[in-house]
Design a protein around this motif. Structure first.
Motif, PDB file in Angstrom:
ATOM      1  N   TRP A   2     -18.042 -46.369   9.324  1.00  0.00           N
ATOM      2  CA  TRP A   2     -16.666 -46.820   9.172  1.00  0.00           C
ATOM      3  C   TRP A   2     -16.025 -46.403   8.227  1.00  0.00           C
ATOM      4  CZ3 TRP A   2     -12.804 -49.663   6.837  1.00  0.00           C
ATOM      5  CH2 TRP A   2     -11.845 -50.019   7.480  1.00  0.00           C
ATOM      6  N   ARG A   3     -15.051 -45.485   8.017  1.00  0.00           N
ATOM      7  CA  ARG A   3     -14.265 -45.090   6.902  1.00  0.00           C
ATOM      8  C   ARG A   3     -12.917 -45.698   6.781  1.00  0.00           C
ATOM      9  NH1 ARG A   3     -15.994 -40.697   4.171  1.00  0.00           N
ATOM     10  NH2 ARG A   3     -14.919 -41.764   2.352  1.00  0.00           N
ATOM     11  N   ARG A  10     -11.303 -45.894  10.616  1.00  0.00           N
ATOM     12  CA  ARG A  10     -11.816 -45.344  11.943  1.00  0.00           C
ATOM     13  C   ARG A  10     -13.338 -44.910  11.597  1.00  0.00           C
ATOM     14  NH1 ARG A  10      -9.546 -41.622   9.089  1.00  0.00           N
ATOM     15  NH2 ARG A  10     -10.419 -39.540   8.659  1.00  0.00           N
ATOM     16  N   GLU A  12     -16.352 -42.303  11.737  1.00  0.00           N
ATOM     17  CA  GLU A  12     -16.529 -40.895  11.639  1.00  0.00           C
ATOM     18  C   GLU A  12     -17.891 -40.646  11.819  1.00  0.00           C
ATOM     19  OE1 GLU A  12     -15.088 -39.436   7.744  1.00  0.00           O
ATOM     20  OE2 GLU A  12     -13.118 -40.087   7.989  1.00  0.00           O
ATOM     21  N   ASP A  13     -18.159 -39.447  12.619  1.00  0.00           N
ATOM     22  CA  ASP A  13     -19.511 -39.069  12.850  1.00  0.00           C
ATOM     23  C   ASP A  13     -20.339 -38.287  11.840  1.00  0.00           C
ATOM     24  OD1 ASP A  13     -19.438 -40.436  15.236  1.00  0.00           O
ATOM     25  OD2 ASP A  13     -18.579 -38.525  16.489  1.00  0.00           O
ATOM     26  N   ALA A  36     -20.028 -37.077   1.867  1.00  0.00           N
ATOM     27  CA  ALA A  36     -19.105 -37.938   1.672  1.00  0.00           C
ATOM     28  C   ALA A  36     -19.136 -38.545   0.249  1.00  0.00           C
ATOM     29  CB  ALA A  36     -18.902 -39.001   2.848  1.00  0.00           C
ATOM     30  N   ASP A  91     -14.192 -48.643   3.003  1.00  0.00           N
ATOM     31  CA  ASP A  91     -15.552 -48.261   3.703  1.00  0.00           C
ATOM     32  C   ASP A  91     -16.477 -49.441   3.943  1.00  0.00           C
ATOM     33  OD1 ASP A  91     -14.306 -45.596   3.426  1.00  0.00           O
ATOM     34  OD2 ASP A  91     -15.678 -45.229   1.671  1.00  0.00           O
TER      35      ASP A  91
END
Length: 246
Positions: A2-3, A10, A12-13, A36, A91
Protein backbone atom coordinates in the motif's frame (compact mmCIF):
# COMPACT_ATOMS: atom_id res chain seq x y z
CA UNK A 1 2.24 -2.88 -1.10
CA UNK A 2 0.00 0.00 0.00
CA UNK A 3 1.32 3.42 -0.98
CA UNK A 4 -0.36 6.65 0.05
CA UNK A 5 -1.00 9.34 2.63
CA UNK A 6 -3.99 10.77 4.57
CA UNK A 7 -5.50 12.01 1.28
CA UNK A 8 -5.70 8.49 -0.12
CA UNK A 9 -3.65 5.71 -1.65
CA UNK A 10 -3.59 2.45 -3.55
CA UNK A 11 -1.95 -0.96 -3.73
CA UNK A 12 1.09 -1.14 -6.00
CA UNK A 13 2.68 -4.35 -7.27
CA UNK A 14 6.41 -5.01 -6.96
CA UNK A 15 8.51 -8.04 -7.79
CA UNK A 16 11.38 -8.43 -5.34
CA UNK A 17 14.12 -11.05 -4.98
CA UNK A 18 13.84 -13.24 -1.88
CA UNK A 19 16.77 -15.06 -0.29
CA UNK A 20 16.69 -17.98 2.12
CA UNK A 21 16.01 -17.06 5.74
CA UNK A 22 14.68 -13.57 5.05
CA UNK A 23 11.74 -11.89 6.72
CA UNK A 24 9.23 -9.44 5.26
CA UNK A 25 11.20 -6.47 6.64
CA UNK A 26 14.23 -7.60 4.61
CA UNK A 27 12.09 -7.46 1.49
CA UNK A 28 10.82 -4.00 2.42
CA UNK A 29 14.42 -2.79 2.81
CA UNK A 30 15.41 -4.30 -0.57
CA UNK A 31 12.39 -2.63 -2.12
CA UNK A 32 13.46 0.72 -0.67
CA UNK A 33 17.01 0.24 -1.99
CA UNK A 34 16.08 -0.81 -5.52
CA UNK A 35 12.60 0.33 -6.53
CA UNK A 36 10.88 2.63 -4.03
CA UNK A 37 13.40 4.83 -2.26
CA UNK A 38 10.66 7.03 -0.78
CA UNK A 39 8.72 4.15 0.81
CA UNK A 40 7.92 5.00 4.45
CA UNK A 41 8.13 2.22 7.04
CA UNK A 42 8.75 2.32 10.77
CA UNK A 43 11.27 -0.12 12.29
CA UNK A 44 14.08 -0.23 14.82
CA UNK A 45 15.47 -3.45 16.35
CA UNK A 46 14.59 -6.08 13.73
CA UNK A 47 14.48 -8.59 16.59
CA UNK A 48 10.81 -8.60 17.58
CA UNK A 49 11.41 -6.59 20.75
CA UNK A 50 10.70 -2.95 19.93
CA UNK A 51 7.23 -3.29 18.38
CA UNK A 52 7.98 -0.63 15.75
CA UNK A 53 7.42 -2.52 12.50
CA UNK A 54 3.77 -3.39 13.01
CA UNK A 55 1.75 -3.72 9.81
CA UNK A 56 -0.83 -6.01 8.22
CA UNK A 57 0.41 -8.87 6.08
CA UNK A 58 -2.29 -10.44 3.92
CA UNK A 59 -4.79 -8.72 6.20
CA UNK A 60 -3.38 -10.07 9.48
CA UNK A 61 -1.68 -7.74 12.01
CA UNK A 62 1.92 -8.91 12.34
CA UNK A 63 5.48 -7.71 12.90
CA UNK A 64 7.38 -7.31 9.62
CA UNK A 65 10.61 -8.50 11.26
CA UNK A 66 9.09 -11.68 12.67
CA UNK A 67 7.24 -12.89 9.59
CA UNK A 68 9.47 -15.21 7.55
CA UNK A 69 9.08 -15.29 3.80
CA UNK A 70 9.33 -19.09 3.99
CA UNK A 71 5.79 -19.13 5.40
CA UNK A 72 4.53 -18.19 1.92
CA UNK A 73 4.60 -20.18 -1.29
CA UNK A 74 6.92 -18.91 -4.02
CA UNK A 75 3.94 -18.05 -6.24
CA UNK A 76 2.05 -16.22 -3.48
CA UNK A 77 1.35 -12.51 -3.66
CA UNK A 78 2.22 -11.01 -0.26
CA UNK A 79 0.14 -7.92 0.49
CA UNK A 80 1.54 -5.46 3.04
CA UNK A 81 -0.73 -2.68 4.31
CA UNK A 82 -0.65 -0.23 7.26
CA UNK A 83 -2.46 -0.89 10.56
CA UNK A 84 -6.11 -0.39 9.71
CA UNK A 85 -7.25 0.93 13.09
CA UNK A 86 -5.05 4.05 13.04
CA UNK A 87 -4.72 7.05 10.72
CA UNK A 88 -2.16 6.75 7.94
CA UNK A 89 0.82 9.12 8.02
CA UNK A 90 2.42 7.77 4.84
CA UNK A 91 2.66 4.33 3.24
CA UNK A 92 3.13 1.78 6.06
CA UNK A 93 3.51 4.38 8.85
CA UNK A 94 0.44 5.09 10.98
CA UNK A 95 -0.31 7.58 13.75
CA UNK A 96 -0.55 5.46 16.91
CA UNK A 97 -0.77 8.42 19.33
CA UNK A 98 -4.20 7.17 20.45
CA UNK A 99 -2.36 4.44 22.37
CA UNK A 100 -0.09 6.87 24.19
CA UNK A 101 -3.10 8.97 25.15
CA UNK A 102 -4.73 5.90 26.68
CA UNK A 103 -1.48 4.94 28.44
CA UNK A 104 -1.40 8.30 30.21
CA UNK A 105 -4.99 7.80 31.40
CA UNK A 106 -4.14 4.63 33.37
CA UNK A 107 -3.20 5.52 36.98
CA UNK A 108 0.23 4.14 37.78
CA UNK A 109 1.22 1.73 40.55
CA UNK A 110 0.50 3.11 44.05
CA UNK A 111 3.21 1.97 46.49
CA UNK A 112 2.14 0.88 49.99
CA UNK A 113 2.61 3.73 52.45
CA UNK A 114 3.98 1.51 55.22
CA UNK A 115 6.83 0.08 53.12
CA UNK A 116 9.96 1.84 51.94
CA UNK A 117 11.59 1.08 48.58
CA UNK A 118 13.54 -2.15 48.97
CA UNK A 119 11.10 -3.55 51.52
CA UNK A 120 8.58 -4.88 49.01
CA UNK A 121 8.00 -8.63 49.28
CA UNK A 122 5.84 -10.77 46.99
CA UNK A 123 5.08 -14.45 46.58
CA UNK A 124 6.72 -15.98 43.49
CA UNK A 125 3.28 -16.91 42.17
CA UNK A 126 2.27 -13.24 42.17
CA UNK A 127 5.53 -12.24 40.47
CA UNK A 128 4.97 -14.76 37.67
CA UNK A 129 1.37 -13.67 37.18
CA UNK A 130 2.41 -10.07 36.55
CA UNK A 131 5.52 -10.98 34.61
CA UNK A 132 3.51 -12.33 31.70
CA UNK A 133 1.90 -8.94 31.12
CA UNK A 134 5.27 -7.17 31.43
CA UNK A 135 6.43 -8.96 28.27
CA UNK A 136 4.33 -6.54 26.21
CA UNK A 137 6.45 -4.71 23.59
CA UNK A 138 3.66 -2.25 22.75
CA UNK A 139 3.49 -3.17 19.09
CA UNK A 140 -0.23 -2.34 19.32
CA UNK A 141 -1.21 -5.32 17.16
CA UNK A 142 -3.81 -6.22 19.78
CA UNK A 143 -5.18 -2.68 19.62
CA UNK A 144 -5.30 -2.87 15.83
CA UNK A 145 -7.14 -6.19 15.63
CA UNK A 146 -9.69 -5.39 18.37
CA UNK A 147 -12.94 -4.79 16.48
CA UNK A 148 -14.11 -2.29 19.12
CA UNK A 149 -11.26 0.01 18.01
CA UNK A 150 -10.90 -1.17 14.42
CA UNK A 151 -14.50 -0.92 13.28
CA UNK A 152 -15.88 1.89 15.45
CA UNK A 153 -13.91 5.14 15.48
CA UNK A 154 -16.40 6.63 17.93
CA UNK A 155 -15.37 4.09 20.60
CA UNK A 156 -11.82 5.40 20.88
CA UNK A 157 -12.90 8.14 23.25
CA UNK A 158 -14.24 5.73 25.87
CA UNK A 159 -12.35 2.47 25.20
CA UNK A 160 -8.73 1.91 26.23
CA UNK A 161 -8.27 -1.28 24.21
CA UNK A 162 -6.86 -4.67 25.27
CA UNK A 163 -3.29 -3.48 25.87
CA UNK A 164 -4.31 -0.91 28.49
CA UNK A 165 -7.15 -2.90 30.01
CA UNK A 166 -4.48 -5.56 30.54
CA UNK A 167 -2.42 -2.94 32.36
CA UNK A 168 -5.40 -2.15 34.59
CA UNK A 169 -5.88 -5.84 35.32
CA UNK A 170 -2.19 -6.29 36.13
CA UNK A 171 -2.25 -3.46 38.67
CA UNK A 172 -5.55 -4.62 40.14
CA UNK A 173 -4.13 -8.08 40.88
CA UNK A 174 -0.81 -6.70 42.17
CA UNK A 175 -0.62 -7.63 45.89
CA UNK A 176 1.30 -4.46 46.81
CA UNK A 177 -0.75 -1.92 44.87
CA UNK A 178 -2.36 0.43 47.42
CA UNK A 179 -4.70 2.18 44.99
CA UNK A 180 -7.85 1.42 46.97
CA UNK A 181 -6.30 2.87 50.12
CA UNK A 182 -5.89 6.09 48.14
CA UNK A 183 -9.51 6.01 46.98
CA UNK A 184 -8.85 4.57 43.50
CA UNK A 185 -10.98 1.56 42.55
CA UNK A 186 -9.29 0.03 39.51
CA UNK A 187 -12.22 -2.29 38.81
CA UNK A 188 -14.72 0.56 38.65
CA UNK A 189 -12.25 2.63 36.66
CA UNK A 190 -11.73 -0.14 34.10
CA UNK A 191 -15.48 -0.60 33.67
CA UNK A 192 -16.76 2.97 33.75
CA UNK A 193 -13.83 5.03 32.46
CA UNK A 194 -11.92 2.68 30.16
CA UNK A 195 -14.69 0.64 28.55
CA UNK A 196 -14.05 -2.89 29.85
CA UNK A 197 -17.70 -3.71 29.10
CA UNK A 198 -17.13 -3.16 25.37
CA UNK A 199 -14.82 -6.19 25.27
CA UNK A 200 -16.71 -9.35 24.25
CA UNK A 201 -13.70 -11.66 24.70
CA UNK A 202 -13.33 -12.86 21.11
CA UNK A 203 -9.62 -13.48 21.84
CA UNK A 204 -8.49 -11.82 18.60
CA UNK A 205 -6.02 -9.74 20.65
CA UNK A 206 -4.46 -12.88 22.09
CA UNK A 207 -4.17 -14.48 18.65
CA UNK A 208 -2.00 -11.69 17.20
CA UNK A 209 0.25 -11.04 20.24
CA UNK A 210 3.86 -11.73 19.15
CA UNK A 211 4.87 -12.34 22.78
CA UNK A 212 2.21 -15.00 23.30
CA UNK A 213 0.55 -13.13 26.18
CA UNK A 214 -2.82 -14.64 27.04
CA UNK A 215 -4.45 -11.22 27.20
CA UNK A 216 -8.04 -12.45 27.19
CA UNK A 217 -7.78 -15.50 29.44
CA UNK A 218 -5.35 -14.16 32.04
CA UNK A 219 -6.19 -10.43 32.14
CA UNK A 220 -9.50 -9.38 30.59
CA UNK A 221 -11.73 -12.27 31.67
CA UNK A 222 -10.45 -12.27 35.30
CA UNK A 223 -10.93 -8.49 35.41
CA UNK A 224 -14.48 -8.84 34.11
CA UNK A 225 -15.16 -11.47 36.78
CA UNK A 226 -13.86 -9.22 39.55
CA UNK A 227 -15.98 -6.34 38.25
CA UNK A 228 -19.06 -8.59 38.22
CA UNK A 229 -18.31 -9.79 41.76
CA UNK A 230 -17.99 -6.20 42.96
CA UNK A 231 -21.22 -5.13 41.29
CA UNK A 232 -23.55 -8.11 41.60
CA UNK A 233 -22.38 -10.52 44.34
CA UNK A 234 -24.69 -9.82 47.33
CA UNK A 235 -22.05 -10.92 49.89
CA UNK A 236 -19.45 -8.59 48.39
CA UNK A 237 -22.03 -5.79 48.31
CA UNK A 238 -22.93 -6.38 51.99
CA UNK A 239 -19.26 -6.55 52.98
CA UNK A 240 -18.58 -3.22 51.27
CA UNK A 241 -21.55 -1.64 53.06
CA UNK A 242 -20.32 -2.88 56.47
CA UNK A 243 -16.77 -1.74 55.72
CA UNK A 244 -17.92 1.76 54.77
CA UNK A 245 -20.14 2.01 57.84
CA UNK A 246 -17.33 0.97 60.19
Amino acid sequence: MWRGDPEGGRLEDFTVEVNEGEVVLDIIHRLQATQAGDLAVRWNCKAGKCGSCSAEINGRPRLLCMTRMSTFERADVVTVTPLRAFPVVRDLVTDVSYNYTKAREIPSFVPPAELAPGEYRMQQEDVERSQEFRKCIECFLCQDTCHVVRDHEENKQSFAGPRFLMRQAELDMHPLDAAEEQGLDRKTSAQEEHGLGYCNITKCCTEVCPEGIRITDNALIPMKERVADRKYDPLVWLGNKIRRRS
